[in-house]
Design a protein around this motif. Structure first.
Motif, short mmCIF file in Angstrom:
data_model
loop_
_atom_site.label_atom_id
_atom_site.label_comp_id
_atom_site.label_asym_id
_atom_site.label_seq_id
_atom_site.Cartn_x
_atom_site.Cartn_y
_atom_site.Cartn_z
N ASN A 56 -4.24 12.91 3.61
CA ASN A 56 -4.94 12.72 4.88
C ASN A 56 -5.41 11.29 5.17
O ASN A 56 -5.74 11.00 6.32
CB ASN A 56 -6.16 13.65 4.92
N TYR A 57 -5.43 10.43 4.16
CA TYR A 57 -5.97 9.10 4.39
C TYR A 57 -4.91 8.02 4.22
O TYR A 57 -3.91 8.21 3.51
CB TYR A 57 -7.12 8.80 3.42
N SER A 58 -5.16 6.87 4.85
CA SER A 58 -4.35 5.67 4.63
C SER A 58 -5.14 4.71 3.75
O SER A 58 -6.38 4.73 3.73
CB SER A 58 -4.02 5.00 5.97
N PHE A 59 -4.42 3.85 3.04
CA PHE A 59 -5.06 2.94 2.10
C PHE A 59 -4.51 1.52 2.28
O PHE A 59 -3.40 1.33 2.79
CB PHE A 59 -4.85 3.41 0.67
N ARG A 60 -5.28 0.55 1.81
CA ARG A 60 -4.85 -0.85 1.89
C ARG A 60 -4.30 -1.34 0.56
O ARG A 60 -4.05 -2.54 0.40
CB ARG A 60 -6.04 -1.72 2.32
N VAL A 102 -6.22 8.82 -6.45
CA VAL A 102 -6.94 9.50 -5.38
C VAL A 102 -6.69 11.00 -5.50
O VAL A 102 -5.81 11.43 -6.23
CB VAL A 102 -6.50 8.99 -3.98
N LYS A 121 2.30 4.93 -1.54
CA LYS A 121 1.71 6.14 -2.11
C LYS A 121 2.66 6.71 -3.15
O LYS A 121 3.83 6.96 -2.87
CB LYS A 121 1.44 7.17 -1.02
N ASN A 155 0.83 -1.22 0.00
CA ASN A 155 0.00 0.00 0.00
C ASN A 155 0.85 1.26 0.00
O ASN A 155 0.76 2.11 0.88
CB ASN A 155 -0.94 0.00 1.21
N GLU A 208 -7.05 13.42 -0.34
CA GLU A 208 -7.07 12.04 0.16
C GLU A 208 -5.65 11.52 0.36
O GLU A 208 -5.36 10.82 1.34
CB GLU A 208 -7.83 11.14 -0.82
#
Length: 402
Positions: free
Chosen positions: A211-215, A204, A179, A177, A208
């Protein structure tokens, strides 16, 4: 009109061609008033035999050609006086290594048309190799990330026969995951997006991304307004930014704390701020471990691009502590990919794409150029003089300009 296709003389020799063998036939069908002569070359991605098999003429002598086309700069010793040439001259930014060539072009009364300056009425470039730079640069960035963390092993792009084989190699990619950040919105960026799409990496928004985490692996695309602001606090103005980039500062730093792989595809003006500083890269918060500087501006937007790399050795390491180059995949170095001739890694595909645009968008203007504004905008030199849009180069070639 007789058109000559030169053998690329600049070393290392470029494998690309302005027209593939099939496109040469198409040119003669579409423009019956034209004939072609191809200078033999042992370096091209298309062999001499592939041209000869279609009945095309090969000759070492292009002196009776009216128009001579190639890809890269032509060595002085190979420039024929009083001829019209079309190639990438890499002179408009006062590139010192091509100064003597430009002087020779003026002294020999050569008409020089530069692909880079072929633009539409809105000043958008109509031809180039940007798409393939983005495709290969992104592939190399992913390859470098895989090597750094021993995740997978891909065949180098230049060892693939064509884009189809490159696509097969991409099926080996297995990413966690991570970035990925992509800068730019032109041809190069679009090529990068094409590769990320092939890898099925989800896009994204910048918000996003921050500020966000993803799998799963994700990427965000940044436009100039996403990582610049006016120094005086005024609202964003795209036209003003491109006209006066020195009046803006970078706001890129927050992205460096959450990004693993950076794909830099944006054009950089020398008056514009760098994305971040060498001091920023020493911070424990700086997370980027692999940078594919696809635009490859040495000492430009990416301060760790200390030099360009080569197709044979595409990676080097940047040590933030010493601010020097080091081994590419060490744990204490940031892996840098800064190949400055990326399309040469897929020369057949890049040439076919380029030739298609040449046939559709450039040759109709070249062969009917009376008062053609597009050709006029791209003409750097004629009759021993710099053309008015390029008069700013007068001091650059002051040995002969009066």
């Amino acid at each position: 009109m007789k058109i000559g296709i030169i053998r690329e003389g600049k070393v290392p020799h470029d494998k690309r061609v302005p027209l593939t063998p099939q496109q040469c036939l198409q040119l003669q069908r579409d423009f019956p008033q034209c004939s072609l002569c191809i200078e033999p070359s042992p370096y091209r991605c298309y062999s001499n035999e592939e041209y000869e098999a279609l009945g095309l003429t090969l000759s070492e002598d292009l002196s009776d050609c009216d128009l001579i086309i190639g890809i890269k700069e032509v060595p002085k010793s190979q420039l024929i006086p009083q001829k019209k040439y079309v190639f990438f001259s890499h002179t408009i930014k006062r590139q010192k290594h091509n100064r003597e060539m430009l002087i020779d072009i003026l002294q020999k009364n050569i008409e020089l048309i530069d692909y880079e300056r072929l633009t539409d009425e809105n000043q958008h470039r109509i031809i180039g190799f940007g798409r393939h730079a983005g495709i290969v640069g992104t592939y190399n960035g992913i390859l470098g990330y895989g090597k750094k963390y021993d995740l997978f092993d891909l065949k180098r792009a230049h060892l693939c026969h064509d884009y189809t084989e490159l696509e097969e190699e991409m099926k080996k990619v297995r990413l966690s995951n991570i970035k990925i950040l992509l800068t730019g919105d032109g041809r190069v960026a679009n090529g990068a997006i094409e590769t990320l799409g092939r890898l099925k990496i989800r896009k994204v928004t910048p918000f996003e991304f921050l500020n966000y985490s993803f799998r799963e692996p994700v990427y965000a695309q940044l436009h100039s307004k996403d990582y610049h602001e006016a120094i005086d606090g005024s609202i964003w103005n795209t036209a003003d930014f491109y006209a006066n980039p020195q009046h803006y500062r970078s706001t890129f730093l927050p992205y460096t704390a959450v990004c693993d792989l950076l794909l830099h595809c944006s054009f950089w003006d020398s008056r514009a701020p760098a994305l971040f500083t060498k001091a920023d890269m020493r911070s424990p918060e700086f997370r980027i471990s692999v940078i594919a500087d696809i635009s490859c501006d040495v000492n430009g937007a990416i301060p760790s691009t200390l030099r360009s790399s080569s197709i044979e050795e595409p990676f080097y390491g940047y040590n933030p502590s010493t601010e020097l180059t080091d081994l590419p995949f060490n744990s204490n170095t940031i892996t840098i990919m800064a190949v400055d001739n990326l399309p040469c890694e897929l020369p057949r595909d890049a040439s076919e794409d380029f030739g298609k645009n040449l046939l559709e968008r450039v040759f109709p203007a070249l062969l009917n150029e009376n008062n053609n504004k597009m050709i006029a905008r791209a003409t750097i030199a004629k009759n021993g003089q710099l053309m008015p849009p390029y008069a700013y180069l007068s001091d650059f070639v002051s040995d002969i300009q009066h």
